[in-house]
Design a protein around this motif. Structure first.
Motif, PDB file in Angstrom:
ATOM      1  N   HIS A 248       1.998   0.663   3.901  1.00  0.00           N
ATOM      2  CA  HIS A 248       0.724   0.415   4.135  1.00  0.00           C
ATOM      3  C   HIS A 248      -0.261   1.881   4.583  1.00  0.00           C
ATOM      4  O   HIS A 248      -1.088   2.135   3.766  1.00  0.00           O
ATOM      5  CB  HIS A 248       0.366  -0.711   5.296  1.00  0.00           C
ATOM      6  N   HIS A 249       0.191   2.363   5.530  1.00  0.00           N
ATOM      7  CA  HIS A 249      -0.229   3.485   6.102  1.00  0.00           C
ATOM      8  C   HIS A 249      -0.184   4.645   4.992  1.00  0.00           C
ATOM      9  O   HIS A 249      -1.453   5.374   5.095  1.00  0.00           O
ATOM     10  CB  HIS A 249       0.471   4.051   7.210  1.00  0.00           C
ATOM     11  N   GLN A 251      -0.725   4.119   2.115  1.00  0.00           N
ATOM     12  CA  GLN A 251      -1.389   3.755   0.958  1.00  0.00           C
ATOM     13  C   GLN A 251      -0.527   3.408  -0.355  1.00  0.00           C
ATOM     14  O   GLN A 251      -1.078   3.251  -1.478  1.00  0.00           O
ATOM     15  CB  GLN A 251      -2.757   4.564   0.598  1.00  0.00           C
ATOM     16  N   TYR A 253       0.209   0.500  -1.685  1.00  0.00           N
ATOM     17  CA  TYR A 253      -0.039  -0.933  -1.441  1.00  0.00           C
ATOM     18  C   TYR A 253       0.943  -2.024  -2.190  1.00  0.00           C
ATOM     19  O   TYR A 253       1.147  -3.075  -1.609  1.00  0.00           O
ATOM     20  CB  TYR A 253      -1.411  -1.091  -2.046  1.00  0.00           C
ATOM     21  N   GLU A 280      -2.310  -8.751   7.369  1.00  0.00           N
ATOM     22  CA  GLU A 280      -2.220  -7.460   6.932  1.00  0.00           C
ATOM     23  C   GLU A 280      -2.359  -7.696   5.574  1.00  0.00           C
ATOM     24  O   GLU A 280      -2.678  -6.744   4.654  1.00  0.00           O
ATOM     25  CB  GLU A 280      -0.956  -6.936   7.273  1.00  0.00           C
ATOM     26  N   ARG A 283      -5.796  -7.482   4.803  1.00  0.00           N
ATOM     27  CA  ARG A 283      -6.617  -6.227   4.768  1.00  0.00           C
ATOM     28  C   ARG A 283      -6.073  -5.219   3.513  1.00  0.00           C
ATOM     29  O   ARG A 283      -6.956  -4.571   3.018  1.00  0.00           O
ATOM     30  CB  ARG A 283      -5.904  -5.598   6.252  1.00  0.00           C
ATOM     31  N   LEU A 284      -4.885  -5.485   3.294  1.00  0.00           N
ATOM     32  CA  LEU A 284      -4.320  -4.587   2.111  1.00  0.00           C
ATOM     33  C   LEU A 284      -5.080  -4.842   0.829  1.00  0.00           C
ATOM     34  O   LEU A 284      -5.583  -3.705   0.155  1.00  0.00           O
ATOM     35  CB  LEU A 284      -2.785  -4.837   2.069  1.00  0.00           C
ATOM     36  N   GLU A 287      -8.723  -3.317   1.173  1.00  0.00           N
ATOM     37  CA  GLU A 287      -8.281  -1.667   1.125  1.00  0.00           C
ATOM     38  C   GLU A 287      -8.297  -1.199  -0.379  1.00  0.00           C
ATOM     39  O   GLU A 287      -8.693  -0.323  -0.939  1.00  0.00           O
ATOM     40  CB  GLU A 287      -7.334  -1.267   2.065  1.00  0.00           C
ATOM     41  N   VAL A 290     -11.241  -1.505  -2.505  1.00  0.00           N
ATOM     42  CA  VAL A 290     -12.232  -0.485  -2.014  1.00  0.00           C
ATOM     43  C   VAL A 290     -11.820   0.829  -2.977  1.00  0.00           C
ATOM     44  O   VAL A 290     -12.561   1.383  -3.640  1.00  0.00           O
ATOM     45  CB  VAL A 290     -12.563  -0.086  -0.850  1.00  0.00           C
ATOM     46  N   ARG A 291     -10.444   1.080  -3.048  1.00  0.00           N
ATOM     47  CA  ARG A 291      -9.908   2.309  -3.627  1.00  0.00           C
ATOM     48  C   ARG A 291      -9.580   2.086  -5.025  1.00  0.00           C
ATOM     49  O   ARG A 291      -9.029   3.154  -5.684  1.00  0.00           O
ATOM     50  CB  ARG A 291      -8.735   2.687  -2.719  1.00  0.00           C
TER      51      ARG A 291
END
Length: 306
Positions: A248-249, A251, A253, A280, A283-284, A287, A290-291
């Motif tokens: 996750h850190h 990215q 995903y 998590e 959240r993933l 994220e 958004v990306r």
């Protein structure tokens, strides 16, 4: 070992994820798995006995509060968290000075991303019992998920200093420092690892983060050394969660998504790693959206979180 009959046979662990920024589904063919936890006959009998006890009309408020609290813990261990929350709230209404109840409600608020309510619950716990063994850690984790990294670091560094030989204190402190001070996080992790007694199994997670053991070796060791299905399920829950956190850190995903799901698969409801895997996942997905990174349809994760 008597556990051998419980172990899932792992002929070849084909989770070679390192260096793979976009894992394909074929990378996940043979992950080690445990038989998911199921309600035991003892838990079911205990629940029935508590239900019968609550039908009595001769119990005082303190006794009732304790009974509701114990039933809440039982519901929680079975994954029935809405029922558990109702029991904990009922217990507090009868006896409002219970730090343990505020603590677990704070964890529930964190799971549902109600962070301000979580902070208040943990503050109440510490007001009632300044030396509560888990509230400071749990508040630090809530602050981490709420994006308040400096405050999270204050709580988690103080919690770590109370026991430098607890690997999970080191791991959560590292996760915060990855967000707060990424340039120094790895060095501090190495220093804390070398300063510890390295006795607890959780230090294997730290060794994984430091690159001292490969992912394949890490998972193979869990499968090989677990003495029974309970140990296997618990260690895989932890292992998959903390491995997911690293993907996750980075990215990655899709890999993180699969690992969080594997962390949930053992039904080890009482472990913080299981508790926060759904958070998590939410959240993933946010994220990734958004990306504009394609992952599984959002509805699948949202449905699981309800």
């Amino acid at each position: 070992m008597i556990a051998n009959r419980f172990k899932v046979a792992v002929v070849a662990i084909s989770m070679m994820l390192a260096g793979c920024s976009a894992a394909t589904q074929s990378s996940w063919v043979h992950p080690p798995m445990a038989v998911p936890f199921q309600p035991t006959i003892q838990q079911q009998i205990q629940l029935a006995r508590i239900d019968q006890l609550l039908k009595r009309n001769d119990l005082d408020d303190d006794t009732l509060a304790q009974v509701y609290y114990e039933r809440g813990l039982l519901h929680d261990s079975l994954g029935l968290r809405d029922l558990a929350r109702l029991d904990f709230n009922q217990s507090l209404s009868l006896k409002p000075d219970q730090p343990d109840v505020f603590n677990i409600l704070g964890v529930y608020f964190t799971q549902s991303a109600h962070f301000d309510a979580a902070y208040e619950a943990f503050d109440s716990t510490l007001e009632l019992n300044l030396r509560h063994p888990f509230a400071q850690r749990n508040r630090g984790i809530a602050l981490y998920y709420g994006g308040r990294y400096a405050l999270a670091h204050e709580d988690l560094i103080a919690h770590y200093q109370q026991n430098v030989n607890d690997p999970y204190r080191v791991i959560w402190l590292y996760l915060v420092e990855q967000a707060l001070k990424p340039e120094a996080a790895d060095d501090k992790l190495r220093q804390r690892f070398e300063a510890s007694d390295q006795q607890d199994w959780g230090w294997q997670v730290v060794r994984l983060y430091l690159g001292d053991v490969s992912e394949t070796e890490f998972l193979a060791q869990i499968s090989r050394d677990s003495e029974d299905n309970t140990m296997l399920a618990e260690r895989l829950t932890e292992g998959y969660f903390y491995l997911a956190k690293q993907y996750h850190h980075r990215q990655d995903y899709q890999s993180a998504l699969m690992l969080y799901k594997l962390a949930l698969s053992g039904n080890v409801y009482e472990f913080v790693e299981h508790r926060f895997s759904l958070l998590e996942l939410s959240r993933l997905m946010a994220e990734a959206k958004v990306r504009e990174v394609p992952v599984e349809p959002e509805g699948e994760v949202a449905d699981a979180a309800e």
